[in-house]
Design an enzyme around this catalytic site. Structure first.
Site, PDB file in Angstrom:
ATOM      1  N   ARG A  47       0.835  -1.206   0.000  1.00 57.51           N
ATOM      2  CA  ARG A  47       0.000   0.000   0.000  1.00 57.51           C
ATOM      3  C   ARG A  47       0.866   1.250   0.000  1.00 57.51           C
ATOM      4  O   ARG A  47       0.593   2.203  -0.705  1.00 57.51           O
ATOM      5  CB  ARG A  47      -0.901  -0.011   1.241  1.00 57.51           C
ATOM      6  CG  ARG A  47      -2.357   0.020   0.877  1.00 57.51           C
ATOM      7  CD  ARG A  47      -3.238   0.155   2.082  1.00 57.51           C
ATOM      8  NE  ARG A  47      -2.722  -0.565   3.245  1.00 57.51           N
ATOM      9  CZ  ARG A  47      -3.484  -1.111   4.188  1.00 57.51           C
ATOM     10  NH1 ARG A  47      -4.791  -1.037   4.083  1.00 57.51           N
ATOM     11  NH2 ARG A  47      -2.960  -1.717   5.227  1.00 57.51           N
ATOM     12  N   GLU A 192      -5.989  -9.692  18.221  1.00 54.20           N
ATOM     13  CA  GLU A 192      -6.060  -8.342  17.668  1.00 54.20           C
ATOM     14  C   GLU A 192      -6.715  -7.414  18.684  1.00 54.20           C
ATOM     15  O   GLU A 192      -7.346  -7.858  19.644  1.00 54.20           O
ATOM     16  CB  GLU A 192      -6.945  -8.334  16.410  1.00 54.20           C
ATOM     17  CG  GLU A 192      -6.667  -9.441  15.432  1.00 54.20           C
ATOM     18  CD  GLU A 192      -5.670  -9.031  14.378  1.00 54.20           C
ATOM     19  OE1 GLU A 192      -5.402  -7.823  14.270  1.00 54.20           O
ATOM     20  OE2 GLU A 192      -5.149  -9.912  13.686  1.00 54.20           O
ATOM     21  N   LYS A 207     -12.593 -21.276   8.079  1.00 56.15           N
ATOM     22  CA  LYS A 207     -11.654 -22.378   7.835  1.00 56.15           C
ATOM     23  C   LYS A 207     -12.412 -23.702   7.680  1.00 56.15           C
ATOM     24  O   LYS A 207     -12.070 -24.526   6.826  1.00 56.15           O
ATOM     25  CB  LYS A 207     -10.640 -22.450   8.982  1.00 56.15           C
ATOM     26  CG  LYS A 207      -9.714 -21.230   9.004  1.00 56.15           C
ATOM     27  CD  LYS A 207      -8.942 -21.140  10.321  1.00 56.15           C
ATOM     28  CE  LYS A 207      -7.987 -19.943  10.314  1.00 56.15           C
ATOM     29  NZ  LYS A 207      -7.463 -19.650  11.682  1.00 56.15           N
TER      30      LYS A 207
END
Lengths: 442, 442
Positions: A47, A192, A207
């Site tokens: 990015r 996170e 998954k």
């Protein structure tokens, strides 16, 4: 020496950095593994081209527009490591349209857009590889798609989310509350800042959707996989389970059934499950992943390893690159017919979990009054569920006076019947908070 | 529809019967897995054509001379399931010379004649597949040769002999003596009438030789793999180990080392090892096999499943047939360059285990006299080995009066130094029987 396999990385975060490291530091090793064909990094799409990065990448390879990679004739494989399902989908479809093979670690993308991506890949004669998408460094994709090919898989039980397993391990071994264990996981980088997708079962469900496509030919919609996260598990549940001889794990499960007329069915769900302390999956600690696979010919097999992290996941990505360089992956892609049109490959039907038979752990907070236990037992009996054991301890700190936890272990019943009973229990006047229940694997 | 893959079975005992069952009962499934290419049984070669057999084989396919299979143009793959290293070698080399691919479950054959067989296969442009040769239904060959190809393997620890593991499990959980546990294993069919190759470590050593070829490029001679069996383990050793927090397992181990100048080395041995009760390998019970593989990139991964038996081993054989039908196996064979000429592939040097550092369990039967413990400690101190803990219980039934078992756990030392110390201990006048010692994995 054969023509090198040219690789473009799209996304150079944690896993991308790992892949770049392996390609640069172990070039000779990899050429040995491919039978002489070098694997060469040609492009790195990021990015922000100016951001300082750990990646050992010559600056000339870096660009910000992914079409620089997809239009480069020296690039044969695009490795998508940006995550998400919007821009990642664009990158993958552009790569395929340009005739590039794709390697991805993106389970959410495959779960949401597998059919579109694989159809496009078949049309353009390229392969899509995704060993890194499930269970990090554990080679579960190859195992299901290749090694166990003689078998019809009949069940899968996986610890597929390392964050949840780390939290549950901390609660079980450190006696922590859920909130403290989550904070510890965040402090150590296992969770996170927003851990929702990990702890609510969504990540494990993505998954499981990928594994179920390989094992059962099904393409579950998000709503087809029931999911229950770990946030409702209290420290007392961990203690009660331990007292009864069980460990609580967040499992992604698939149970095939051939009973009755009509096509075979498979039930898919993600939920906390009580496993006996001696069960192999109960022993899996911290951020590790493990998958128990039952095949109708081989029986039970188990695969375990690091479920995430820079190098384990990069190990799987580079394994896919070696397979592409050798030529194996192209054969597997063609033969396996994953995410193909209905009818091209025998597929199971997805069944709700209601018919899955299980024992259950039911934990209630009840008023310490006469008749409450009798009422609870009546709700279970109404669904023909018999009780295996009961634990009622004295009231503990933190509970209002005159309420006590009550734990009931049942014998086998259908999940649907148990849920009906639990709903009835929840309406009893003697029950202070919503019933908490988990299935028990014996 | 593609031309079928024609298969000849040479040997139709337990595993052959399983393969024949899968090919006949699951023909449609397998055609689906190969992308449309049927796998068809063309010939079954047996010693006695008239013997009644469970095999569901049309009588017209049965013959007693293997050249009927190797000369049949409709046969593309010869599956060698007769075992041994004499006639089996002839069959395999004849098949290769006739341009047939080979699938084998014969670890002894590969360990003894791998180079000759693979050289012949390369010359004739055919592939040799052997997933079933190690750990039955566990896909450890593909894992090492394909899935973990980004890694240099740095260590392997395997429970590779189900018979030994069954005996040790029975001793640990049932409190049995070695002799009783062996009889129980024979009664249940887990051990042969002559169990020598299983319990003396030879079978595990053959399997380790195969794994070491893939992981380290080495071709160990029989004498290159030190082996110690389980027959010397007494019930008291199991009890002492348990008291100290350990389980005894027969492990096949490979430890790579890059320390010092010169080429990398690998130490290979088969021996009983004390594992902490919480260790994943310590949990592996009964006739199961499990392999811990450490890669320099992925870290620790574990693979577990049934290590033998008709259907698990047949599952691996048929998996290889699917790989050949798809075309994958041919690529793997060409790229992996297994059992190739020196220099064609980077190889480790085989090092003796003397330099491997370990803790040790030392169990002695000593005269209950003053000074014996001091003498033992002196022998250890002379080799600069320090003692971690000591257990000395009262004399037990079955020991002559005035002798007691003495158990010493050491800190880390080199294996060679420990052996020197143990030899010195064995010569002390206060020591009644030869010292028993095992390494300890922490």
């Amino acid at each position: 020496m054969s023509e090198p396999l040219g690789v473009a990385l799209v996304g150079c975060g944690t896993v991308g950095t790992g892949v770049a490291k392996i390609l640069s530091r172990h070039a000779d090793r990899l050429t040995g593994r491919t039978g002489g064909r070098p694997i060469v990094l040609r492009r790195v799409i990021v990015r922000d081209a100016d951001k300082p990065r750990e990646c050992e990448v010559p600056p000339g390879l870096i660009a910000t527009d992914h079409t620089v990679a997809t239009s480069d004739p020296a690039v044969h494989v695009v490795v998508e490591l940006i995550g998400g399902t919007t821009h990642a989908k664009r990158v993958v479809l552009d790569a395929i349209a340009a005739g590039k093979h794709v390697v991805t670690a993106n389970k959410a993308l495959l779960a949401a857009h597998g059919t579109e991506i694989f159809t496009a890949a078949r049309k353009h004669g390229v392969a899509v590889c995704f060993e890194a998408a499930v269970a990090g460094g554990v080679p579960i994709i190859r195992t299901l798609a290749e090694s166990l090919s003689a078998n019809q898989i009949t069940a899968i039980q996986g610890i597929l989310n390392g964050t949840s397993n780390f939290i549950l391990t901390s609660m079980a071994e450190g006696g922590m509350s859920y909130d403290d264990a989550l904070k510890e996981a965040q402090r150590l980088g296992y969770a996170e800042a927003d851990p929702t997708l990990d702890v609510d079962g969504s990540d494990a469900a993505h998954k499981l959707a990928v594994l179920a496509q390989i094992a059962f030919g099904v393409t579950p919609k998000p709503t087809d996989i029931e999911r229950q996260g770990i946030a409702g598990i209290q420290a007392m549940d961990i203690r009660f389970a331990d007292e009864l001889g069980y460990t609580i794990k967040l499992l992604a499960e698939a149970w095939a059934s051939e009973s009755g007329p009509g096509p075979s069915t498979v039930a898919l769900h993600v939920a906390p499950v009580l496993l006996r302390h001696t069960d192999m999956l109960a022993q899996v600690r911290g951020a590790y992943n493990a998958i128990l696979v039952v095949g109708d010919i081989v029986g039970e097999t188990l695969y375990q390893g690091p479920g995430a992290g820079m190098m384990p996941t990069a190990s799987s990505v580079v394994g896919d690159l070696v397979d592409l360089a050798v030529g194996r992956a192209q054969h597997t892609f063609a033969a396996a017919k994953l995410w193909s049109a209905p009818g091209e490959r025998p597929a199971f039907q997805i069944a709700p979990s209601e018919k899955v038979r299980s024992r259950f752990y039911l934990r209630l907070i009840v008023k310490d009054e006469p008749g409450t236990l009798a009422d609870v037992c009546r709700c279970l009996a109404d669904q023909e569920i018999s009780i295996s054991s009961v634990i009622q301890h004295e009231a503990q700190d933190g509970h209002p006076e005159k309420t006590v936890p009550l734990v009931i272990m049942t014998h086998y019943s259908e999940t649907g019947q148990f849920r009906t009973a639990a709903a009835a229990v929840g309406k009893l006047t003697g029950i202070v908070s919503p019933p908490v229940f988990f299935s028990v694997d014996d």
